[in-house]
Design a protein around this motif. Sequence first.
Motif, PDB file in Angstrom:
ATOM      1  N   ARG A  36       0.836  -1.217   0.000  1.00 56.12           N
ATOM      2  CA  ARG A  36       0.000   0.000   0.000  1.00 56.12           C
ATOM      3  C   ARG A  36       0.866   1.261   0.000  1.00 56.12           C
ATOM      4  O   ARG A  36       0.509   2.266  -0.619  1.00 56.12           O
ATOM      5  CB  ARG A  36      -0.931  -0.003   1.202  1.00 56.12           C
ATOM      6  N   SER A  37       1.991   1.213   0.679  1.00 56.04           N
ATOM      7  CA  SER A  37       2.899   2.355   0.712  1.00 56.04           C
ATOM      8  C   SER A  37       3.554   2.588  -0.653  1.00 56.04           C
ATOM      9  O   SER A  37       3.688   3.726  -1.095  1.00 56.04           O
ATOM     10  CB  SER A  37       3.967   2.116   1.778  1.00 56.04           C
ATOM     11  N   HIS A  39       2.359   1.550  -3.597  1.00 61.42           N
ATOM     12  CA  HIS A  39       1.355   1.728  -4.656  1.00 61.42           C
ATOM     13  C   HIS A  39       0.088   2.378  -4.088  1.00 61.42           C
ATOM     14  O   HIS A  39      -0.965   1.744  -4.035  1.00 61.42           O
ATOM     15  CB  HIS A  39       0.976   0.373  -5.265  1.00 61.42           C
ATOM     16  N   PRO A  40       0.183   3.626  -3.645  1.00 60.22           N
ATOM     17  CA  PRO A  40      -1.024   4.271  -3.122  1.00 60.22           C
ATOM     18  C   PRO A  40      -2.034   4.464  -4.260  1.00 60.22           C
ATOM     19  O   PRO A  40      -1.679   4.475  -5.426  1.00 60.22           O
ATOM     20  CB  PRO A  40      -0.510   5.609  -2.588  1.00 60.22           C
ATOM     21  N   ALA A  44      -4.373   0.059  -3.579  1.00 55.19           N
ATOM     22  CA  ALA A  44      -4.836   0.017  -2.188  1.00 55.19           C
ATOM     23  C   ALA A  44      -6.341  -0.256  -2.135  1.00 55.19           C
ATOM     24  O   ALA A  44      -6.810  -1.022  -1.297  1.00 55.19           O
ATOM     25  CB  ALA A  44      -4.494   1.315  -1.474  1.00 55.19           C
TER      26      ALA A  44
END
Length: 84
Positions: A36-37, A39-40, A44
């Motif tokens: 998630r960090s 590939h915001p 996500a």
Amino acid sequence: MATGTIRYWAAAKAAAGTAEEAYDAGTLAEALAAVRSRHPGELARVLTRCSFLVDGNPVGRRGHETVRLAEGGTVEVLPPFAGG
């Protein structure tokens, strides 16, 4: 910490912009937090609807923080598939 591979399928692959990438994490929760960090945005959102296989075993409803990752393991990220 363990290192291994995360494989993305279908909508997750499109959102990630890659078919696979490495993980360096002790649990599935840690690996997904890192994803998630990196590939915001769309990925996500897609992850909230995905199911996961860890080394071929379905995670199901288990808490991601309880799913340990193995050295050299594989996490499959499977979005819902249409059809049936």
